[in-house]
Scaffold this motif. Structure first.
Motif, mmCIF file in Angstrom:
data_model
loop_
_atom_site.group_PDB
_atom_site.id
_atom_site.type_symbol
_atom_site.label_atom_id
_atom_site.label_comp_id
_atom_site.label_asym_id
_atom_site.label_seq_id
_atom_site.Cartn_x
_atom_site.Cartn_y
_atom_site.Cartn_z
ATOM 1 N N THR A 366 142.259 49.352 79.360
ATOM 2 C CA THR A 366 143.011 50.094 78.353
ATOM 3 C C THR A 366 142.291 51.395 78.040
ATOM 4 O O THR A 366 141.144 51.602 78.438
ATOM 5 C CB THR A 366 143.155 49.269 77.066
ATOM 6 N N PRO A 625 141.077 44.460 73.882
ATOM 7 C CA PRO A 625 141.980 44.124 72.784
ATOM 8 C C PRO A 625 143.030 43.133 73.270
ATOM 9 O O PRO A 625 143.417 43.133 74.442
ATOM 10 C CB PRO A 625 142.623 45.470 72.421
ATOM 11 N N THR A 627 145.578 39.301 71.981
ATOM 12 C CA THR A 627 146.012 38.312 70.995
ATOM 13 C C THR A 627 145.499 36.942 71.391
ATOM 14 O O THR A 627 145.670 36.515 72.538
ATOM 15 C CB THR A 627 147.548 38.270 70.903
ATOM 16 N N ALA A 650 146.452 39.647 77.005
ATOM 17 C CA ALA A 650 146.382 41.103 76.980
ATOM 18 C C ALA A 650 147.131 41.622 78.189
ATOM 19 O O ALA A 650 146.968 41.114 79.292
ATOM 20 C CB ALA A 650 144.933 41.580 77.005
ATOM 21 N N ARG A 675 145.396 38.964 66.398
ATOM 22 C CA ARG A 675 145.129 40.097 67.286
ATOM 23 C C ARG A 675 143.695 40.550 67.060
ATOM 24 O O ARG A 675 143.245 40.686 65.912
ATOM 25 C CB ARG A 675 146.095 41.248 67.009
ATOM 26 N N GLY A 677 140.303 43.182 68.445
ATOM 27 C CA GLY A 677 139.917 44.379 69.169
ATOM 28 C C GLY A 677 138.857 44.069 70.197
ATOM 29 O O GLY A 677 138.231 42.999 70.191
ATOM 30 N N ALA A 678 138.619 45.017 71.109
ATOM 31 C CA ALA A 678 137.579 44.833 72.119
ATOM 32 C C ALA A 678 136.227 44.688 71.424
ATOM 33 O O ALA A 678 135.892 45.447 70.518
ATOM 34 C CB ALA A 678 137.554 46.020 73.072
#
Length: 714
Positions: A366, A625, A627, A650, A675, A677-678
């Motif tokens: 991403t 990132p 879920t 992801a 959810r 984040g990285a």
């Protein structure tokens, strides 16, 4: 070739009237593709979008756009999965027809019915045809009744040792979701249950079945086009054998090395199947042709996709047909020409450019696309019938690639006079593309296209099969195009360019060269890290305006902030440099160096790094990132090495986070549906004293949205 079937009842696909305004119930690349045909035909195009996509390319290019609501507790994908909201969007925008594209609700019979019941034209086959082909087991029965050769479908409880290996598949699945290969009967119950859970989550249907697994097979599909007056065309075939995780990577038309008798059997089977269900519009019948040491075996039917395929451009390029245009013409009641489909001319090959890293088990990538340029492009979104390159893309420079949708960024299609010409054009176009900011599978694509087995597929068709991207070959193909020597040169070029760039802002008299030294002094030293984690140290001296690298056989011919020209053992090499600043003031950013020797991505090493905060050695961070979909363990539980701790999704792909070593679960700071984040902590383990540590993230098969499509377009 074509033949006829009983005339289809027009009421099953909507009113027969000219389309004036078309709503595209999709996004990204396929939405842009359909909008382009609307513009060509003079139709008003209506786009839809989820919140946050107001400035997406497909929204900007449409004549009108409608925002879709996101259901409570849902995400951006869910906005595209509400039939009522899509029909309402068409109503308020004044559209009189809906095209579903591929993915999302394109193979949802309920959506097709809702469109027709609203008095709109459905650009696709009837809901009844979608229903019959939507269940893989029902589709096999229909195909068998139509005389089409079909692989056996077994209930998992009926599988015996003699049936192994088998492939567990979701009845309503697609895109590789809910698929498991089983070679040991003892593993079947657990794998079948895992497939049921995955299928229920993705498609709302936990039903699975088993079919014989072919270790080496050619995936060949036939493009079907049928009208409302009983005519069915087989518009050539495509080979889609190069796949990863049961999803296609390279596709081409015509299928190379296919005996004419096999080709005709496939075409006839596809026409018979379409005729048996009164099919209308564009669709694809997919077959598996076993590969043996003696050649190709007898083909068997896999499934029928009742929509436009991702890989439809290769058929368009060898036939000259605009398949989207013909979908619209058929929906308006126009008959197919009596002379039949055009014969293929030349050869076309498509490569799917994904935001993923094949070297790390296809892990999605991403970030912001700081550069997205395929300079060899001749056209986009329209049939290309002369030798050249077509680009169908859902992203542009500056777009952000997130985790909510499929990781496909674009499709690059090359057309050649013959297959060798197409292979060469496509590999060159990909190798020369500027793809900065997000990791992709570009290097793997180029190496695959240049592999001897790929080049020899016309004369040795058994060399190309669904196992092409596996084992040692995958390790070889996933290597960067740039070798270590090229990385060293790129690092030198990046270092020289950075000095020249700094010169433009330096407070020194005009005309003084960058890094001026009047007398010999200690060399400049710069360190960079490559995308593969290798650290490169560059040293050079700058004396009276001349840069003198300490690399043997290398001479600096010219140096600027954006281009450096080196002479390497007597050969002139030009390097283009693109610097991207860090997202935060305390980060160094990245440097992208392009040359015919191969692209290189570098990260400058800060000579004075900030002190690093202490990291708990038992913490397992999120690699990207996404879920959290399932938490499989509890706090206080002792887990063995390899035990699945949790699963996260992801880019429409499920990842299993497993224990890198045996230990006790100390913390679980996340819950199902959350959810993250990285880098967010997913779990914390206290490892057993004799355990080696290091987090393990394992991707599984590609999921898809709850409709059985190949994958949702980014």
């Amino acid at each position: 070739m074509s033949h006829t079937h009983p005339t289809t009842d027009p009421a099953r696909v909507g009113p027969l009237r000219p389309v004036t305004a078309l709503l595209v119930a999709n996004r990204g690349e396929i939405a842009r593709r359909i909008i382009r045909t609307c513009r060509t035909l003079g139709l008003t195009s209506v786009a839809v979008h989820a919140p946050g996509e107001e400035n997406a390319a497909h929204v900007r290019e449409a004549d009108a756009a409608v925002a879709l609501p996101v259901p409570e507790g849902g995400g951006p994908v869910d906005a595209y999965l509400d039939p009522e909201a899509l029909v309402e969007a068409a109503r308020i925008a004044g559209a009189d027809a809906i095209h579903p594209g591929y993915g999302f609700l394109s193979e949802n019979a309920g959506f097709a019915r809702a469109v027709v019941e609203a008095g709109l034209t459905w650009v696709g086959p009837s809901a009844e045809a979608v229903e019959q082909m939507g269940s893989k087991t029902l589709a096999k029965k229909v195909a068998r009744d139509a005389g089409v050769p079909v692989a056996d479908a077994l209930d998992p409880a009926e599988v015996r040792t003699e049936h192994l290996p088998v492939l567990v598949k979701a009845v309503s699945g697609g895109g590789g979701r809910g698929m498991r290969v089983v070679r040991d009967l003892a593993d079947l119950p657990a794998e079948a249950e895992a497939a049921r859970t995955e299928a229920a989550s993705a498609f709302g249907d936990p039903t699975v079945f088993c079919e014989p697994y072919v270790e080496r097979g050619r995936h060949v599909e036939v493009q079907v086009l049928a009208d409302l007056h009983g005519t069915v065309w087989a518009v050539g075939e495509r080979d889609c054998s190069v796949q990863r995780r049961h999803q296609k990577v390279l596709e081409e038309a015509p299928a190379p090395g296919l005996p004419e008798a096999v080709r005709e059997r496939l075409h006839r089977a596809a026409r018979d199947l379409a005729a048996a269900i009164g099919y209308t519009g564009a669709g694809t019948a997919e077959f598996l042709v076993p590969v043996t040491d003696d050649g190709l075996g007898e083909p068997v039917f896999l499934e029928m996709n009742t929509r436009l395929q991702v890989e439809h451009p290769v058929t368009e390029c060898v036939t000259g047909l605009d398949l989207v245009e013909w979908q619209l013409r058929v929906a308006e009641g126009e008959p197919l020409p009596p002379e039949g489909p055009p014969a293929p001319r030349g050869h076309a090959i498509e490569a799917r450019l994904y935001a993923e890293d094949p070297r790390e088990d296809w892990r999605p990538r991403t970030g912001v696309l700081h550069a997205f340029e395929v300079s060899a492009t001749d056209t986009s979104f329209t049939p290309l019938t002369e030798p050249g390159v077509r680009l169908d893309h859902g992203v542009e420079t500056g777009d952000e690639v997130g985790v909510d949708f499929d990781p496909m960024l674009a499709k690059v299609i090359a057309v050649g006079r013959d297959r060798r010409d197409a292979l060469r054009r496509l590999s060159a176009a990909l190798a020369g593309a500027r793809l900065h900011g997000v990791g992709t599978n570009r290097d793997l694509l180029v190496r695959s296209l240049r592999h001897p087995l790929m080049a020899g597929a016309e004369t040795r068709p058994e060399g190309l099969h669904t196992g092409f991207l596996t084992g040692d070959r995958l390790t070889e193909l996933a290597l960067p195009l740039a070798d270590p020597a090229t990385e060293d040169l790129a690092a030198l070029a990046a270092s020289l360019a950075s000095i020249e760039a700094a010169r433009s802002t330096a407070t020194v008299p005009a005309g003084v060269p960058a890094a001026w030294r009047n007398v010999p002094s200690a060399p400049h030293t710069r360190r960079h890290t490559t995308s593969g984690g290798r650290e490169v140290t560059t040293k050079f001296r700058s004396v009276r305006g001349a840069h003198l690298p300490e690399q043997e056989g290398v001479r600096v011919l010219s140096a600027g902030a954006e281009q450096v020209v080196l002479e390497v053992r007597g050969v002139r090499r030009a390097f283009e440099i693109h610097r991207v600043p860090g997202e935060r003031p305390d980060t160094t950013g990245s440097v992208y160096v392009e040359s015919p020797l191969g692209p290189v991505a570098l990260v400058p090493v800060d000579p004075l790094p900030s002190p690093e905060s202490k990291v708990d050695p038992g913490a397992l961070p999120a690699p990207m990132p996404g879920t959290v979909t399932t938490v499989d363990v509890e706090v206080g539980e002792h887990v063995s090495e390899g035990r699945i701790l949790l699963r996260m999704e992801a880019m429409k792909m499920e990842h299993r986070v497993t224990a890198p070593a045996a230990g006790i679960v100390r913390e679980l700071p996340v819950a199902s549906g959350e959810r993250v984040g990285a880098g967010a902590p997913l779990a914390v383990l206290d490892y057993d004293e004799d355990s080696d540590t290091g987090p393990t993230i394992e991707p599984t098969a590609d999921p898809a949205t709850p409709t059985g499509e190949e994958g949702t377009n980014p």
